[in-house]
Each structure stands twice: as structure tokens, then as C-alpha cells.
Motif scaffolding. Sequence first.
Motif, PDB file in Angstrom:
ATOM      1  N   ARG A 104       0.848  -1.198   0.000  1.00 24.15           N
ATOM      2  CA  ARG A 104       0.000   0.000   0.000  1.00 24.15           C
ATOM      3  C   ARG A 104       0.877   1.238   0.000  1.00 24.15           C
ATOM      4  NH1 ARG A 104      -3.897  -2.317  -1.787  1.00 24.15           N
ATOM      5  NH2 ARG A 104      -5.220  -3.564  -0.499  1.00 24.15           N
ATOM      6  N   ALA A 105       0.349   2.277  -0.549  1.00 24.73           N
ATOM      7  CA  ALA A 105       1.048   3.558  -0.568  1.00 24.73           C
ATOM      8  C   ALA A 105       0.119   4.613   0.018  1.00 24.73           C
ATOM      9  CB  ALA A 105       1.429   3.916  -1.992  1.00 24.73           C
ATOM     10  N   PRO A 106       0.663   5.718   0.501  1.00 25.09           N
ATOM     11  CA  PRO A 106      -0.172   6.761   1.099  1.00 25.09           C
ATOM     12  C   PRO A 106      -0.879   7.633   0.049  1.00 25.09           C
ATOM     13  CG  PRO A 106       2.119   7.376   1.238  1.00 25.09           C
ATOM     14  CD  PRO A 106       2.084   5.999   0.687  1.00 25.09           C
ATOM     15  N   PHE A 107      -0.890   7.206  -1.200  1.00 22.84           N
ATOM     16  CA  PHE A 107      -1.556   7.967  -2.249  1.00 22.84           C
ATOM     17  C   PHE A 107      -2.350   7.006  -3.120  1.00 22.84           C
ATOM     18  CE2 PHE A 107       3.041   7.513  -2.946  1.00 22.84           C
ATOM     19  CZ  PHE A 107       3.044   6.533  -3.923  1.00 22.84           C
ATOM     20  N   ARG A 108      -3.260   7.556  -3.897  1.00 25.46           N
ATOM     21  CA  ARG A 108      -4.110   6.735  -4.752  1.00 25.46           C
ATOM     22  C   ARG A 108      -3.355   6.283  -5.996  1.00 25.46           C
ATOM     23  NH1 ARG A 108      -9.391  10.044  -5.754  1.00 25.46           N
ATOM     24  NH2 ARG A 108      -9.458   8.463  -7.378  1.00 25.46           N
ATOM     25  N   TYR A 109      -3.900   5.244  -6.625  1.00 30.38           N
ATOM     26  CA  TYR A 109      -3.298   4.732  -7.847  1.00 30.38           C
ATOM     27  C   TYR A 109      -3.508   5.724  -8.985  1.00 30.38           C
ATOM     28  CZ  TYR A 109      -2.449   1.946 -11.996  1.00 30.38           C
ATOM     29  OH  TYR A 109      -1.974   1.501 -13.207  1.00 30.38           O
ATOM     30  N   THR A 110      -2.450   5.973  -9.723  1.00 33.33           N
ATOM     31  CA  THR A 110      -2.503   6.812 -10.914  1.00 33.33           C
ATOM     32  C   THR A 110      -1.783   6.069 -12.015  1.00 33.33           C
ATOM     33  OG1 THR A 110      -2.333   8.769  -9.518  1.00 33.33           O
ATOM     34  CG2 THR A 110      -1.949   9.068 -11.876  1.00 33.33           C
ATOM     35  N   ARG A 111      -2.417   5.972 -13.166  1.00 32.68           N
ATOM     36  CA  ARG A 111      -1.742   5.311 -14.293  1.00 32.68           C
ATOM     37  C   ARG A 111      -0.840   6.328 -14.979  1.00 32.68           C
ATOM     38  NH1 ARG A 111      -3.340   0.458 -17.124  1.00 32.68           N
ATOM     39  NH2 ARG A 111      -1.889   0.242 -18.838  1.00 32.68           N
ATOM     40  N   PHE A 112       0.464   6.092 -14.914  1.00 31.66           N
ATOM     41  CA  PHE A 112       1.432   7.013 -15.498  1.00 31.66           C
ATOM     42  C   PHE A 112       1.714   6.640 -16.941  1.00 31.66           C
ATOM     43  CE2 PHE A 112       2.825   7.078 -10.953  1.00 31.66           C
ATOM     44  CZ  PHE A 112       2.399   8.362 -10.688  1.00 31.66           C
ATOM     45  N   GLY A 113       1.970   7.654 -17.743  1.00 32.61           N
ATOM     46  CA  GLY A 113       2.374   7.442 -19.127  1.00 32.61           C
ATOM     47  C   GLY A 113       3.823   7.874 -19.294  1.00 32.61           C
ATOM     48  N   VAL A 114       4.441   7.383 -20.354  1.00 36.12           N
ATOM     49  CA  VAL A 114       5.830   7.747 -20.633  1.00 36.12           C
ATOM     50  C   VAL A 114       5.910   9.244 -20.893  1.00 36.12           C
ATOM     51  CG1 VAL A 114       7.737   7.427 -22.235  1.00 36.12           C
ATOM     52  CG2 VAL A 114       6.363   5.475 -21.545  1.00 36.12           C
ATOM     53  N   GLY A 115       6.866   9.895 -20.254  1.00 38.41           N
ATOM     54  CA  GLY A 115       7.051  11.333 -20.412  1.00 38.41           C
ATOM     55  C   GLY A 115       6.343  12.159 -19.354  1.00 38.41           C
ATOM     56  N   ALA A 116       5.495  11.530 -18.562  1.00 38.49           N
ATOM     57  CA  ALA A 116       4.768  12.262 -17.521  1.00 38.49           C
ATOM     58  C   ALA A 116       5.740  12.698 -16.430  1.00 38.49           C
ATOM     59  CB  ALA A 116       3.678  11.384 -16.920  1.00 38.49           C
ATOM     60  N   ARG A 117       5.455  13.834 -15.849  1.00 31.51           N
ATOM     61  CA  ARG A 117       6.257  14.326 -14.727  1.00 31.51           C
ATOM     62  C   ARG A 117       5.515  13.960 -13.446  1.00 31.51           C
ATOM     63  NH1 ARG A 117      10.353  18.321 -14.527  1.00 31.51           N
ATOM     64  NH2 ARG A 117      10.637  18.948 -12.380  1.00 31.51           N
ATOM     65  N   ILE A 118       6.230  13.334 -12.520  1.00 34.33           N
ATOM     66  CA  ILE A 118       5.589  12.910 -11.279  1.00 34.33           C
ATOM     67  C   ILE A 118       6.294  13.530 -10.089  1.00 34.33           C
ATOM     68  CG2 ILE A 118       4.716  10.778 -12.281  1.00 34.33           C
ATOM     69  CD1 ILE A 118       6.944   9.266 -10.950  1.00 34.33           C
ATOM     70  N   ALA A 119       5.575  13.614  -9.004  1.00 33.21           N
ATOM     71  CA  ALA A 119       6.098  14.219  -7.774  1.00 33.21           C
ATOM     72  C   ALA A 119       7.100  13.276  -7.103  1.00 33.21           C
ATOM     73  CB  ALA A 119       4.952  14.522  -6.827  1.00 33.21           C
ATOM     74  N   PRO A 120       8.076  13.821  -6.393  1.00 35.60           N
ATOM     75  CA  PRO A 120       9.067  12.980  -5.708  1.00 35.60           C
ATOM     76  C   PRO A 120       8.459  12.005  -4.700  1.00 35.60           C
ATOM     77  CG  PRO A 120       9.835  15.245  -5.786  1.00 35.60           C
ATOM     78  CD  PRO A 120       8.423  15.238  -6.307  1.00 35.60           C
ATOM     79  N   ALA A 121       7.281  12.297  -4.191  1.00 39.76           N
ATOM     80  CA  ALA A 121       6.648  11.377  -3.256  1.00 39.76           C
ATOM     81  C   ALA A 121       6.378  10.014  -3.891  1.00 39.76           C
ATOM     82  CB  ALA A 121       5.332  11.972  -2.755  1.00 39.76           C
ATOM     83  N   TYR A 122       6.190   9.975  -5.199  1.00 37.51           N
ATOM     84  CA  TYR A 122       5.899   8.726  -5.898  1.00 37.51           C
ATOM     85  C   TYR A 122       7.148   7.870  -6.130  1.00 37.51           C
ATOM     86  CZ  TYR A 122       1.196  10.311  -7.032  1.00 37.51           C
ATOM     87  OH  TYR A 122      -0.102  10.733  -6.962  1.00 37.51           O
ATOM     88  N   TYR A 123       8.306   8.495  -6.162  1.00 40.24           N
ATOM     89  CA  TYR A 123       9.512   7.715  -6.452  1.00 40.24           C
ATOM     90  C   TYR A 123      10.567   7.858  -5.357  1.00 40.24           C
ATOM     91  CZ  TYR A 123      11.177  12.144  -8.526  1.00 40.24           C
ATOM     92  OH  TYR A 123      11.512  13.447  -8.755  1.00 40.24           O
ATOM     93  N   GLY A 124      10.111   8.017  -4.132  1.00 39.30           N
ATOM     94  CA  GLY A 124      11.026   8.062  -2.998  1.00 39.30           C
ATOM     95  C   GLY A 124      11.680   6.706  -2.773  1.00 39.30           C
ATOM     96  N   SER A 125      12.690   6.664  -1.929  1.00 40.64           N
ATOM     97  CA  SER A 125      13.467   5.440  -1.725  1.00 40.64           C
ATOM     98  C   SER A 125      12.627   4.284  -1.171  1.00 40.64           C
ATOM     99  CB  SER A 125      14.650   5.708  -0.808  1.00 40.64           C
ATOM    100  OG  SER A 125      14.207   6.122   0.458  1.00 40.64           O
ATOM    101  N   ALA A 126      11.500   4.578  -0.555  1.00 42.78           N
ATOM    102  CA  ALA A 126      10.639   3.514  -0.037  1.00 42.78           C
ATOM    103  C   ALA A 126      10.022   2.687  -1.167  1.00 42.78           C
ATOM    104  CB  ALA A 126       9.530   4.111   0.822  1.00 42.78           C
ATOM    105  N   TYR A 127       9.963   3.246  -2.376  1.00 41.55           N
ATOM    106  CA  TYR A 127       9.310   2.573  -3.500  1.00 41.55           C
ATOM    107  C   TYR A 127      10.292   2.008  -4.517  1.00 41.55           C
ATOM    108  CZ  TYR A 127       5.759   5.342  -1.293  1.00 41.55           C
ATOM    109  OH  TYR A 127       4.949   5.911  -0.361  1.00 41.55           O
ATOM    110  N   TRP A 128      11.579   2.157  -4.276  1.00 41.29           N
ATOM    111  CA  TRP A 128      12.582   1.644  -5.202  1.00 41.29           C
ATOM    112  C   TRP A 128      12.543   0.119  -5.222  1.00 41.29           C
ATOM    113  CZ3 TRP A 128      17.654   4.608  -3.676  1.00 41.29           C
ATOM    114  CH2 TRP A 128      17.511   5.958  -3.987  1.00 41.29           C
ATOM    115  N   ILE A 129      12.758  -0.440  -6.376  1.00 39.28           N
ATOM    116  CA  ILE A 129      12.977  -1.880  -6.480  1.00 39.28           C
ATOM    117  C   ILE A 129      14.478  -2.061  -6.321  1.00 39.28           C
ATOM    118  CG2 ILE A 129      12.865  -3.885  -7.992  1.00 39.28           C
ATOM    119  CD1 ILE A 129      10.373  -2.646  -9.232  1.00 39.28           C
TER     120      ILE A 129
END
Length: 172
Positions: free
Chosen positions: A104-129
Motif C-alpha cells: 500500500r502507498a499513502p496515495f491513490r493509484y494513478t496510471r502514469f504514461g511515458v514522459g509524464a512528470r511525477i512528484a518525488p513522493a511517488y519515487y522516494g526510496s521507499a518505493y525503489w525496487i
Amino acid sequence: MRKLMTTMLMAAVAIPSLAVPTVASAQSRELRRDRQDIRDERRDLNRAVRRGDRGDVRDAREDLREARREYREDFNDRRHRWRDNDWSSYRRYNPRLYARGNWRAPFRYTRFGVGARIAPAYYGSAYWIRDPWRFRLPVAGVGRRWIRHYNDVVLVDYRRGRVVRVIPAFYR
């Protein structure tokens, strides 16, 4: 005139050899063998040029071209081994590894497309593979990270916050 022809021939041989891609020291035997073939064919061409027989020079050039062609084909085969769908066949035989789990994440699901700009909260170190090779994902590259976004896997350029690639429904 003969010196000019020899110089031009040497330049014609040397310039394409610079275009042959170099690869890391940990090479497959096949690539090493192909590089050795290129060296041998280049040596044969130089000998034919020194002897001055046009037929031998023509044959040596063709042999060198063929050796380079084989090297490029083998190099491209090796480079493209990890492609977009390499993980899908692996997933078929290792379903537990790709299990959805309780994520689970503290935000809702958003379908991202290539080239989209996303907030750092979505790709913080907690979500890294942390280990993309475990999932047979391609190499991320410099300045990029594979992240998990619900069941999707997203490749993000974390310096700019841009989505580079999306693999939807990666986790089952």
C-alpha cells in the motif's frame, strides 16, 4: 599514385574499425573469437595490399567486411538479450516472486504514461525496487530507478521526475 592508393586503402580499413563497438572485458567467447577474426582479416588485407595483387585485396576486403558483420550481429544479439518481455517468461515459471503481496502507498493509484512528470513522493526510496535483476528487469541506467507503483513497475528519471517507461500489471 601507388602510395596514395595504399594510404586510402589503409584509411578505409582503419576508419570503420573505429565504429566497431567496444564491450566490457567480461566477454563471451563468441565475441572474443569474432574480434580475433577481425584482427586476422585486417592482417590478411594488409599483406594483400603490400603484395599489390588486386584480386587478393578484393577478397581480403570482403572477408574483413564479413568478419565485422558477424561481430555486429553477435554483439547485437548479446546486447538485446534483456528486452522488454524477458521478465514475462520468467514470471510464468516463478509466480511467487511476482505475487502482489500486501503493498500500500499513502496515495491513490494513478496510471502514469511515458514522459509524464511525477512528484518525488511517488519515487522516494521507499518505493525503489532494490534488486531489479531479481525480477529480470532491464538495466535502469544512470540517473534512473525502477519503482513500484501498486502493481505497476515504472522506470523514473529521478533527477527530472520524468517517467521513462511503464510496465503495467507487473505484479499479479
